[in-house]
Design a protein around this motif. Structure first.
Motif, PDB file in Angstrom:
ATOM      1  N   GLU A 340       0.817  -1.209   0.000  1.00 47.99           N
ATOM      2  CA  GLU A 340       0.000   0.000   0.000  1.00 47.99           C
ATOM      3  C   GLU A 340       0.852   1.262   0.000  1.00 47.99           C
ATOM      4  O   GLU A 340       0.436   2.302  -0.527  1.00 47.99           O
ATOM      5  CB  GLU A 340      -0.952   0.005   1.192  1.00 47.99           C
ATOM      6  CG  GLU A 340      -2.029   1.062   1.066  1.00 47.99           C
ATOM      7  CD  GLU A 340      -3.204   0.832   1.997  1.00 47.99           C
ATOM      8  OE1 GLU A 340      -4.139   1.647   1.979  1.00 47.99           O
ATOM      9  OE2 GLU A 340      -3.171  -0.163   2.739  1.00 47.99           O
ATOM     10  N   ASP A 341       2.048   1.204   0.568  1.00 50.26           N
ATOM     11  CA  ASP A 341       2.932   2.362   0.541  1.00 50.26           C
ATOM     12  C   ASP A 341       3.298   2.729  -0.896  1.00 50.26           C
ATOM     13  O   ASP A 341       3.410   3.914  -1.236  1.00 50.26           O
ATOM     14  CB  ASP A 341       4.209   2.084   1.333  1.00 50.26           C
ATOM     15  CG  ASP A 341       3.964   2.007   2.835  1.00 50.26           C
ATOM     16  OD1 ASP A 341       2.928   2.532   3.299  1.00 50.26           O
ATOM     17  OD2 ASP A 341       4.804   1.421   3.535  1.00 50.26           O
ATOM     18  N   VAL A 342       3.495   1.713  -1.718  1.00 49.42           N
ATOM     19  CA  VAL A 342       3.822   1.957  -3.123  1.00 49.42           C
ATOM     20  C   VAL A 342       2.645   2.619  -3.830  1.00 49.42           C
ATOM     21  O   VAL A 342       2.812   3.593  -4.570  1.00 49.42           O
ATOM     22  CB  VAL A 342       4.222   0.636  -3.823  1.00 49.42           C
ATOM     23  CG1 VAL A 342       4.400   0.856  -5.326  1.00 49.42           C
ATOM     24  CG2 VAL A 342       5.507   0.086  -3.219  1.00 49.42           C
ATOM     25  N   LEU A 343       1.445   2.104  -3.613  1.00 51.32           N
ATOM     26  CA  LEU A 343       0.254   2.695  -4.234  1.00 51.32           C
ATOM     27  C   LEU A 343       0.043   4.128  -3.767  1.00 51.32           C
ATOM     28  O   LEU A 343      -0.235   5.029  -4.579  1.00 51.32           O
ATOM     29  CB  LEU A 343      -0.975   1.838  -3.916  1.00 51.32           C
ATOM     30  CG  LEU A 343      -2.308   2.370  -4.437  1.00 51.32           C
ATOM     31  CD1 LEU A 343      -2.296   2.508  -5.956  1.00 51.32           C
ATOM     32  CD2 LEU A 343      -3.456   1.458  -3.992  1.00 51.32           C
ATOM     33  N   ASN A 344       0.161   4.361  -2.464  1.00 51.33           N
ATOM     34  CA  ASN A 344      -0.028   5.720  -1.946  1.00 51.33           C
ATOM     35  C   ASN A 344       0.994   6.679  -2.539  1.00 51.33           C
ATOM     36  O   ASN A 344       0.666   7.811  -2.914  1.00 51.33           O
ATOM     37  CB  ASN A 344       0.094   5.719  -0.418  1.00 51.33           C
ATOM     38  CG  ASN A 344      -1.120   5.098   0.252  1.00 51.33           C
ATOM     39  OD1 ASN A 344      -2.202   5.064  -0.327  1.00 51.33           O
ATOM     40  ND2 ASN A 344      -0.941   4.612   1.473  1.00 51.33           N
ATOM     41  N   LYS A 345       2.241   6.241  -2.621  1.00 49.86           N
ATOM     42  CA  LYS A 345       3.288   7.084  -3.192  1.00 49.86           C
ATOM     43  C   LYS A 345       2.975   7.428  -4.638  1.00 49.86           C
ATOM     44  O   LYS A 345       3.128   8.579  -5.069  1.00 49.86           O
ATOM     45  CB  LYS A 345       4.640   6.363  -3.098  1.00 49.86           C
ATOM     46  CG  LYS A 345       5.819   7.152  -3.653  1.00 49.86           C
ATOM     47  CD  LYS A 345       6.213   8.310  -2.770  1.00 49.86           C
ATOM     48  CE  LYS A 345       7.512   8.953  -3.227  1.00 49.86           C
ATOM     49  NZ  LYS A 345       7.940  10.054  -2.345  1.00 49.86           N
ATOM     50  N   ALA A 346       2.523   6.441  -5.396  1.00 51.01           N
ATOM     51  CA  ALA A 346       2.207   6.673  -6.809  1.00 51.01           C
ATOM     52  C   ALA A 346       1.121   7.726  -6.957  1.00 51.01           C
ATOM     53  O   ALA A 346       1.236   8.653  -7.781  1.00 51.01           O
ATOM     54  CB  ALA A 346       1.771   5.356  -7.460  1.00 51.01           C
ATOM     55  N   LEU A 347       0.074   7.628  -6.169  1.00 43.59           N
ATOM     56  CA  LEU A 347      -1.021   8.590  -6.263  1.00 43.59           C
ATOM     57  C   LEU A 347      -0.596   9.968  -5.767  1.00 43.59           C
ATOM     58  O   LEU A 347      -1.014  10.998  -6.314  1.00 43.59           O
ATOM     59  CB  LEU A 347      -2.223   8.079  -5.473  1.00 43.59           C
ATOM     60  CG  LEU A 347      -2.953   6.890  -6.113  1.00 43.59           C
ATOM     61  CD1 LEU A 347      -3.926   6.256  -5.130  1.00 43.59           C
ATOM     62  CD2 LEU A 347      -3.683   7.318  -7.383  1.00 43.59           C
TER      63      LEU A 347
END
Length: 741
Positions: A340-347
């Motif tokens: 989820e950290d990767v997804l949050n960073k992307a957004l």
């Protein structure tokens, strides 16, 4: 003047090497490229963190970037250069240059493709369909994603050992000999840059001195051993890419993630050090500035160590957040349950107006690619988008997109009995008169009967693009890192590549679908006017027909979750996909699939189109990718995404879905947007380009461009600085729907 003389002498020398080795395409390529790289590799600069840049010249070998296609020759530039330095050349060199001119007029590979096409069809590729507006074709061997994992795992000496092993099993050949020469050429490039880094370290300030000392050591190490640090891995990937003209870089977090994580764990590198090295790579990307390519992939299933890969993915996203440029096209493969950290960073990076990373759904695409190419699931997990978004399989397939088809123009030509009003030319013959169409179905079927011969020609040209390139060259740099070439003892285009695929770009498909929906409803079902009367309105650009235009505009439109309109788009998409696939199989390709990943040509080709039945005016932009017709999506973002998710994902090799939010909405509704994106990507959504910019900013940028130099927007399959775009493209982007608070 001295530079011009150098360029002419390079042409003469390159031509001599080519002629001396012309009886063996493999050795010829190896020696031509070795000489070429001596001339075109550019010196290290004082602010470089990685070594390797080039500047192509007037003649040479290239799969894509520098010269476009195999053995290329820039005749116009050559003539200008020769004229500029005539008096500086001795008589012998001048005569050799003139002989080289005549030689390359015949010998350049693109000319050979044209000659082969003419032999088969009696006309050049452009005859019978326009290069502007209806369809086009070109020559490239683009987008191949090589197996960088193998390069990083075994290094240059390991490649030499593998060549030797396969040669002993299959029998020695000039193919294997040339591969050894190619590896040595890459090694010599490392040696050259090692020396330059050492020299620069002696004249720089302390921090630069240290950087160049470390770089020199890395360049020395990778000449004979597999990379043991992140810097060495990054440098080896980059120097190989530069020497090869490779423009897409695959799953970087997969093949460099372990080195990065090991450096962090051992204290050899901090996260900030990693970001700075990546920014050094990005600097080179920007110098090349290949905005339609330069794909860097992170995330996704099928990685051997997701934890290590995700650490590096975070560093690449941070670098893109700081860099805020049109390259690289950082691309995140999403999957349910990902970090989820990767997804949050992307957004979060998207929310700042970066336009990257681009999102692709493994939940949709892995199984779709498996069916699309009829390959095992494990291979499908290694799909990557390249260029504007076309798919290939890392280390196993080609997928070059060299042609485009304008669906809206095709419909226009059909409605005019095969006549193109813009170019005042009869394009097709033998079509029915308008009053002969008694049903919508008859009109629809005639559209495809009219298009099939043209689609078949494009497929044949695509096949010849590969066939002639294979006759001319081994594409050693690609063959070496494609899984089956060494094992089979065959070069890339001689039967070495496992899957010989290709792609055809479709433009204006949603504009055409909306036009067909309007024709079906208004003309054939409601009978408000005849087909002939409709064409009269279109030819008048709706002048005097404002009421009738409003009827057409009010007909159901794709992008609003209206089944009638969406199913027309799905049907049209599926039928052109099926025809393209059938024509490709007939031409000899393994798989020939459509893509809807439009670049700026959706606006540029709209200029050549008359008014259309969807209510669009003459020369207005076409729909972009699988997005709605301009400003036709009126039922909200959820309705738009629902429409986008209705296409079968296994009948195309890439689509583009653009959505735009204001920064204010992104900031105030981050969790809602995140849930929206996840829901789409987990429910048959293929891809999303997210752009965070307000319509007002875009309008102001047209008036005061000097104040908006850093405003970056997503076009279709690429991003650009808004103020650098043609006004027609700017207006098309402004007209797209922006979702606000």
């Amino acid at each position: 003047m001295e530079e011009n003389v150098h360029l002419i002498k390079h042409v003469v020398k390159f031509t001599e090497i080519y002629k001396q080795n012309r009886n063996d395409k493999f050795i010829r390529e190896a020696k031509c490229v070795a000489y070429q790289l001596e001339q075109i590799l550019q010196p290290l600069e004082r602010n470089d963190r990685l070594a390797g840049m080039m500047k192509h010249e007037l003649v040479g070998f290239s799969s894509q970037y520098g010269g476009i296609y195999t053995y290329y020759f820039h005749e116009h530039e050559f003539l200008n250069t020769l004229a500029a330095c005539q008096n500086e050349l001795d008589e012998c060199t001048r005569k050799k240059a003139e002989m080289a001119l005549e030689f390359w007029k015949r010998e350049n590979t693109r000319k050979k493709v044209t000659d082969r096409f003419v032999h088969q069809y009696g006309t050049e590729p452009g005859n019978g369909y326009r290069n502007s507006g209806y369809a086009n074709c070109d020559c490239r061997v683009a987008g191949t994603n090589v197996d960088f994992s193998k390069l990083i795992r075994i290094g240059l000496d390991g490649l030499d050992r593998e060549i030797e092993d396969k040669s002993s099993k299959n029998g020695s050949s000039s193919f294997y000999e040339a591969l050894h020469l190619w590896v040595d050429t890459v090694r010599k490039a490392c040696e050259r840059y090692e020396k330059e880094a050492e020299d620069l370290s002696k004249t720089c300030e302390e921090q630069q001195r240290k950087n160049f000392e470390v770089l020199a050591q890395a360049l020395k190490n990778i000449q004979h051993q597999a990379p043991k640090t992140f810097l060495e891995g990054l440098q080896l990937m980059w120097i190989y890419s530069v020497c090869s003209d490779i423009m897409n870089y695959g799953r970087v977090d997969e093949y460099l993630g372990d080195l990065y994580a090991e450096d962090l764990s051992a204290g050899r590198l901090t996260e900030e050090d990693g970001v700075q090295l990546i920014l050094g790579l990005y600097k080179h990307f920007k110098t090349i500035d290949k905005v339609h390519d330069c794909r860097v992939i992170i995330g996704g299933v099928g990685r051997h160590n997701p934890d290590n890969a995700d650490k590096l993915a975070m560093a690449f996203m941070e670098a893109s957040r700081r860099f805020k440029e049109t390259v690289p096209q950082l691309t995140l493969r999403y999957y349910a349950g990902m970090n989820e950290d990767v997804l949050n960073k992307a957004l979060q990076v998207n929310a700042e107006g970066c336009t990257f990373p681009i999102f692709y759904s493994d939940e949709t695409n892995v199984s779709a690619v498996e069916k699309l190419y009829d390959i095992p699931a494990k291979e499908a997990e290694q799909y990557v988008p390249f260029g504007c978004g076309e798919y290939v399989i890392v280390g196993k397939s080609l997928g070059t997109p060299n042609n485009g088809v304008n669906m809206l123009k095709a419909l226009e030509i059909l409605l005019h009995g095969g006549y193109d009003r813009f170019f005042d030319e009869q394009i097709e013959t033998g079509l029915p008169e308008l009053d002969q169409y008694n049903t919508f179905e008859e009109l629809y079927q005639e559209l495809f009967r009219m298009m099939e011969p043209m689609i078949q020609k494009l497929a044949v040209h695509k096949f010849l693009n590969y066939r002639v390139a294979g006759e001319e060259a081994g594409y050693l740099h690609l063959s070496l890192l494609m899984d089956d070439c060494l094992e089979r003892g065959k070069a890339l285009l001689d039967g070495g590549v496992k899957y010989l695929n290709a792609a055809s770009e479709i433009f204006g498909i949603i504009s055409a679908a909306d036009s067909l929906t309007a024709i079906k409803k208004i003309v054939f079902e409601e009978k408000r006017f005849t087909l002939k009367q409709l064409v009269g309105m279109l030819d008048a650009d709706f002048e005097g027909y404002e009421t009738e235009r409003k009827w057409l505009q009010e007909a159901p439109k794709y992008g609003n979750d209206i089944e009638e309109a969406d199913q027309m788009a799905v049907r049209l998409f599926g039928d052109i996909a099926e025809m393209t696939s059938r024509c490709g199989e007939k031409a000899g390709l393994h798989k020939y699939k459509i893509v809807s990943v439009n670049n700026s040509m959706s606006a540029e080709w709209g200029y050549f189109c008359e008014a259309s039945a969807c209510g669009r005016k003459r020369s207005a932009p076409l729909s972009n990718g699988n997005g709605a017709s301009i400003a036709a999506d009126k039922n909200g973002i959820t309705a738009l995404l629902n429409s986008m998710s209705k296409f079968p994902a296994d009948n195309h090799a890439g689509v583009i879905n653009n959505i735009r939010f204001t920064k204010e909405l992104f900031a105030s509704s981050f969790e809602k947007i995140k849930l929206l994106v996840q829901t789409f990507l987990e429910n048959n959504g293929v891809q999303l380009n997210i752009c965070a910019v307000g319509k007002e900013d875009l309008e102001n940028a047209m008036v005061h461009p000097e104040q908006y130099q850093n405003l970056i927007v997503r076009i279709g399959g690429f991003s650009a600085r808004f103020v650098t775009l043609e006004p027609s493209v700017q207006r098309e982007i402004i007209a797209r729907t922006t979702y606000g608070g």
